[in-house]
Write a protein that holds these residues in place. Structure first.
Motif, PDB file in Angstrom:
ATOM      1  N   LEU A 291      40.561  46.414  26.235  1.00 18.09           N
ATOM      2  CA  LEU A 291      41.811  45.945  26.820  1.00 18.09           C
ATOM      3  C   LEU A 291      41.596  44.657  27.614  1.00 18.09           C
ATOM      4  O   LEU A 291      42.405  43.714  27.531  1.00 18.09           O
ATOM      5  CB  LEU A 291      42.406  47.029  27.720  1.00 18.09           C
ATOM      6  N   ALA A 292      40.497  44.588  28.366  1.00 20.20           N
ATOM      7  CA  ALA A 292      40.194  43.372  29.127  1.00 20.20           C
ATOM      8  C   ALA A 292      39.968  42.191  28.186  1.00 20.20           C
ATOM      9  O   ALA A 292      40.468  41.089  28.422  1.00 20.20           O
ATOM     10  CB  ALA A 292      38.968  43.596  30.010  1.00 20.20           C
ATOM     11  N   GLY A 293      39.200  42.413  27.107  1.00 13.90           N
ATOM     12  CA  GLY A 293      38.992  41.347  26.135  1.00 13.90           C
ATOM     13  C   GLY A 293      40.285  40.904  25.486  1.00 13.90           C
ATOM     14  O   GLY A 293      40.501  39.715  25.231  1.00 13.90           O
ATOM     15  N   TYR A 294      41.162  41.858  25.243  1.00 11.23           N
ATOM     16  CA  TYR A 294      42.459  41.556  24.635  1.00 11.23           C
ATOM     17  C   TYR A 294      43.288  40.657  25.548  1.00 11.23           C
ATOM     18  O   TYR A 294      43.962  39.720  25.087  1.00 11.23           O
ATOM     19  CB  TYR A 294      43.191  42.868  24.361  1.00 11.23           C
ATOM     20  N   LEU A 295      43.235  40.899  26.851  1.00 11.75           N
ATOM     21  CA  LEU A 295      44.031  40.111  27.790  1.00 11.75           C
ATOM     22  C   LEU A 295      43.421  38.737  28.063  1.00 11.75           C
ATOM     23  O   LEU A 295      44.143  37.783  28.357  1.00 11.75           O
ATOM     24  CB  LEU A 295      44.183  40.880  29.113  1.00 11.75           C
ATOM     25  N   ILE A 296      42.104  38.625  27.969  1.00  9.84           N
ATOM     26  CA  ILE A 296      41.434  37.368  28.323  1.00  9.84           C
ATOM     27  C   ILE A 296      41.446  36.372  27.174  1.00  9.84           C
ATOM     28  O   ILE A 296      41.618  35.168  27.384  1.00  9.84           O
ATOM     29  CB  ILE A 296      39.983  37.654  28.774  1.00  9.84           C
ATOM     30  N   THR A 297      41.264  36.849  25.948  1.00 16.11           N
ATOM     31  CA  THR A 297      41.131  35.946  24.806  1.00 16.11           C
ATOM     32  C   THR A 297      42.441  35.211  24.521  1.00 16.11           C
ATOM     33  O   THR A 297      43.515  35.674  24.909  1.00 16.11           O
ATOM     34  CB  THR A 297      40.711  36.745  23.556  1.00 16.11           C
ATOM     35  N   THR A 307      49.928  42.358  18.051  1.00 18.50           N
ATOM     36  CA  THR A 307      50.669  42.854  19.218  1.00 18.50           C
ATOM     37  C   THR A 307      52.048  43.348  18.813  1.00 18.50           C
ATOM     38  O   THR A 307      52.507  44.403  19.285  1.00 18.50           O
ATOM     39  CB  THR A 307      50.781  41.743  20.269  1.00 18.50           C
ATOM     40  N   ARG A 308      52.713  42.605  17.937  1.00 18.40           N
ATOM     41  CA  ARG A 308      54.031  43.056  17.473  1.00 18.40           C
ATOM     42  C   ARG A 308      53.908  44.382  16.723  1.00 18.40           C
ATOM     43  O   ARG A 308      54.764  45.264  16.845  1.00 18.40           O
ATOM     44  CB  ARG A 308      54.643  41.990  16.559  1.00 18.40           C
ATOM     45  N   GLY A 309      52.827  44.534  15.940  1.00 16.86           N
ATOM     46  CA  GLY A 309      52.611  45.795  15.234  1.00 16.86           C
ATOM     47  C   GLY A 309      52.433  46.964  16.186  1.00 16.86           C
ATOM     48  O   GLY A 309      52.945  48.067  15.949  1.00 16.86           O
ATOM     49  N   VAL A 430      35.213  34.652  33.601  1.00 21.44           N
ATOM     50  CA  VAL A 430      36.444  34.278  32.897  1.00 21.44           C
ATOM     51  C   VAL A 430      36.607  32.765  32.875  1.00 21.44           C
ATOM     52  O   VAL A 430      37.011  32.179  31.860  1.00 21.44           O
ATOM     53  CB  VAL A 430      37.658  34.965  33.552  1.00 21.44           C
ATOM     54  N   ARG A 431      36.299  32.090  33.984  1.00 23.20           N
ATOM     55  CA  ARG A 431      36.359  30.618  33.994  1.00 23.20           C
ATOM     56  C   ARG A 431      35.388  30.030  32.978  1.00 23.20           C
ATOM     57  O   ARG A 431      35.719  29.077  32.252  1.00 23.20           O
ATOM     58  CB  ARG A 431      36.050  30.082  35.395  1.00 23.20           C
ATOM     59  N   ALA A 432      34.166  30.577  32.923  1.00 19.24           N
ATOM     60  CA  ALA A 432      33.180  30.074  31.960  1.00 19.24           C
ATOM     61  C   ALA A 432      33.642  30.328  30.528  1.00 19.24           C
ATOM     62  O   ALA A 432      33.427  29.492  29.642  1.00 19.24           O
ATOM     63  CB  ALA A 432      31.826  30.736  32.210  1.00 19.24           C
ATOM     64  N   LEU A 446      32.836  37.671  27.895  1.00 23.07           N
ATOM     65  CA  LEU A 446      33.584  38.912  27.663  1.00 23.07           C
ATOM     66  C   LEU A 446      32.715  40.142  27.916  1.00 23.07           C
ATOM     67  O   LEU A 446      33.194  41.154  28.445  1.00 23.07           O
ATOM     68  CB  LEU A 446      34.123  38.921  26.231  1.00 23.07           C
ATOM     69  N   ILE A 447      31.453  40.070  27.522  1.00 25.74           N
ATOM     70  CA  ILE A 447      30.539  41.202  27.742  1.00 25.74           C
ATOM     71  C   ILE A 447      30.353  41.444  29.239  1.00 25.74           C
ATOM     72  O   ILE A 447      30.300  42.595  29.703  1.00 25.74           O
ATOM     73  CB  ILE A 447      29.189  40.941  27.049  1.00 25.74           C
TER      74      ILE A 447
END
Length: 530
Positions: A291-297, A307-309, A430-432, A446-447
């Motif tokens: 979920l965190a990766g989904y929000l950051i990318t 997301t629509r699916g 996240v900045r990097a 992300l890791i």
């Protein structure tokens, strides 16, 4: 003049061999593991004069994550793996191994402090064995140091309020070692270019633990005919999730066939270990990481379509959960797992042990909301708990929910001081991530975020704050976050590292003829006006 080759001193070699044999036999009389001490001593001497510091740090990291973590009763206490002697050597108090009462600390502390001291010595003496390390952002260094200061403040406050000093030491020991582990990793990592090899070290440890988990769960347990709650230990969820993050995030940032094949193979092996280890928190953590990766990318077209699916599938998911809420297995097994997380072990409408313990710890915090009780004190029991002192005499010093424990023992001040470094770590990662154009660096960002989420979950649910496994993984992520931020420009390079000192001009030998360059002569000063 004839040339005579330099022949080695066989007498010195025989003397060294004899010393090792006698010392090994003598050590075996104390403890079988102590027999390894003489050989380790020789290896340490070789390390001091020859080996770059990153290699022994990688070895210690692998051992901490791969051997049996004896403080958590590995394999539910039924079966010692082949790595159990090394685990006992690393994590048991040296007073237990050597019978010397003053040595009330584990060998892993000695290794951490020893490697850190060696790295600092080489830095001071400008040794060429280790190349210069990329600096870390000063705010990150400050909050890591603040964590140790906050822990020491909580200790002093607790002891001054009449706390038990002996029991207090094990409430904060691993958390207090975090700044030293961070410093050790800082000197060991030259920069983001060393991240892959350290990640592979953690993956190797994760595969080792997964193999032990599968072997114990599939072969040893059926032959013994016993029921076990876990097949390695609780903290291994941190290592397993790190491996899963490497497999998924590398493919996400650089989707190619080789990454997909290696990632799927790694995920299969790690998931097998997770299934047998049977820690629900491991799955919750992995979902949180995704979920965190989904929000950051970023949001390319494929992500928007996905997301629509999900939005369109939401009504079907609600029906699926409603139908399977009272089911036990089969197609509705995931629903049952989610319900067990919500209801707890006591079932719907009942409080289980963890629920009562959490309420007691919260009640303790409300008595001392700002500064907490300090370390060395037990949490209060306004709602009596089942007495488990016959198994765990210090259970009231170590609540399972270490996050609430921080509030109870340190209040808002202690909690903020101890955990501020996690906020700065995620901020820099996240900045990097958003400033890097290198797939490996973006995956590392992300890791790091996912690993911090796993750490928070372990602290919240399984006493992760007093685990060396969790502390090592999160310390590696702290250092990598700082170096990534500096390397990508997400945080400015410290001023002392921007420009190296200018080399001094060579001094000509006596009698040399010196020709000056007119262009190098100093320009005349401007006349003052007025």
């Amino acid at each position: 003049m004839t040339y005579a080759p330099d022949r080695p001193s066989y007498l010195r070699f025989v003397a060294l061999l004899g010393f090792l044999v006698l010392a090994t036999v003598g050590g075996a009389l104390l403890h079988p593991v102590v027999a390894l001490a003489p050989v380790l001593l020789v290896a340490v001497l070789w390390l001091v004069v020859k080996v770059p510091i990153r290699y022994p740090v990688m070895l210690v990291t692998y051992l901490v994550l791969a051997v049996d973590y004896v403080p958590e009763r590995p394999q539910s206490g039924f079966w010692p793996s082949p790595l159990h002697p090394l685990g006992e050597l690393l994590f048991a108090q040296l007073s237990y191994i050597t019978k010397i009462g003053a040595l009330r600390f584990p060998l892993v502390d000695v290794l951490i402090v020893g490697l850190l001291g060696l790295a600092m010595y080489r830095r001071v003496t400008k040794s060429k064995i280790d190349p210069p390390a990329l600096p870390m952002p000063r705010p990150l260094i400050a909050v890591v140091a603040l964590s140790l200061i906050a822990i020491l403040f909580m200790e002093v406050r607790g002891v001054m309020r009449g706390g038990d000093f002996k029991n207090s030491l094990w409430q904060w020991h691993q958390a207090a070692m975090m700044p030293f582990i961070v410093a050790m990793f800082h000197y060991a990592m030259r920069g983001p270019e060393d991240w892959p090899i350290f990640a592979r070290t953690v993956i190797a440890a994760g595969l080792t633990k997964a193999a032990i988990s599968v072997y114990f769960g599939a072969i040893v347990v059926p032959s013994m005919g016993v029921f076990v709650e876990y097949t390695t230990c609780h903290s291994d969820s941190m290592t397993f999730n790190f491996c899963l993050l490497v497999a998924t995030m590398r493919f996400l940032e650089k989707p190619k066939g080789a990454h997909a094949l290696r990632g799927l193979l790694l995920m299969f092996c790690i998931f097998m270990g997770m299934v047998y280890n049977d820690r629900r928190l491991a799955y919750v953590s992995f979902v949180g990481c995704l979920l965190a990766g989904y929000l950051i990318t970023p949001w390319p077209a494929i992500k928007r379509t996905f997301t629509r699916g999900l939005v369109l599938m939401a009504p079907l998911m609600l029906v699926y959960f409603a139908v399977g809420w009272n089911a036990r297995g089969g197609a509705f097994a995931p629903v049952h797992k989610v319900r067990s997380l919500i209801d707890g072990e006591g079932g719907e409408g009942n409080l289980d042990y963890r629920d009562i313990e959490n309420l007691d710890v919260i009640a303790t915090w409300t008595q001392f909301p700002l500064l907490g009780t300090g370390y060395g004190h037990e949490f209060l029991e306004p709602i009596p708990l089942p007495n488990i002192a016959f198994v765990f005499p210090q259970y009231r010093y170590h609540p399972h929910n270490s996050l609430l424990g921080l509030f109870a023992f340190g209040g808002m001040v202690g909690y903020t001081g101890v955990w501020m470094y996690l906020v700065v770590t995620i901020f820099l990662a996240v900045r990097a991530y958003h400033r890097s154009h290198i797939a490996e660096h973006r995956a590392a960002g992300l890791i790091i975020v996912g690993s911090v989420i796993c750490y928070i979950n372990q602290v919240f649910g399984d006493m992760g704050i007093i685990s060396y496994i969790c502390t090592f993984v999160v310390s590696l992520c702290v250092v990598t976050s700082g170096k990534l931020a500096v390397a990508t420009g997400a945080w400015p390079m410290p001023h002392t590292a921007l420009v190296p000192p200018a080399p001094s001009a060579p001094v000509p030998p006596p009698g040399a003829i010196i020709h000056t360059n007119p262009e190098d002569t100093q320009a005349p000063a401007l006349a003052k006006h007025g």
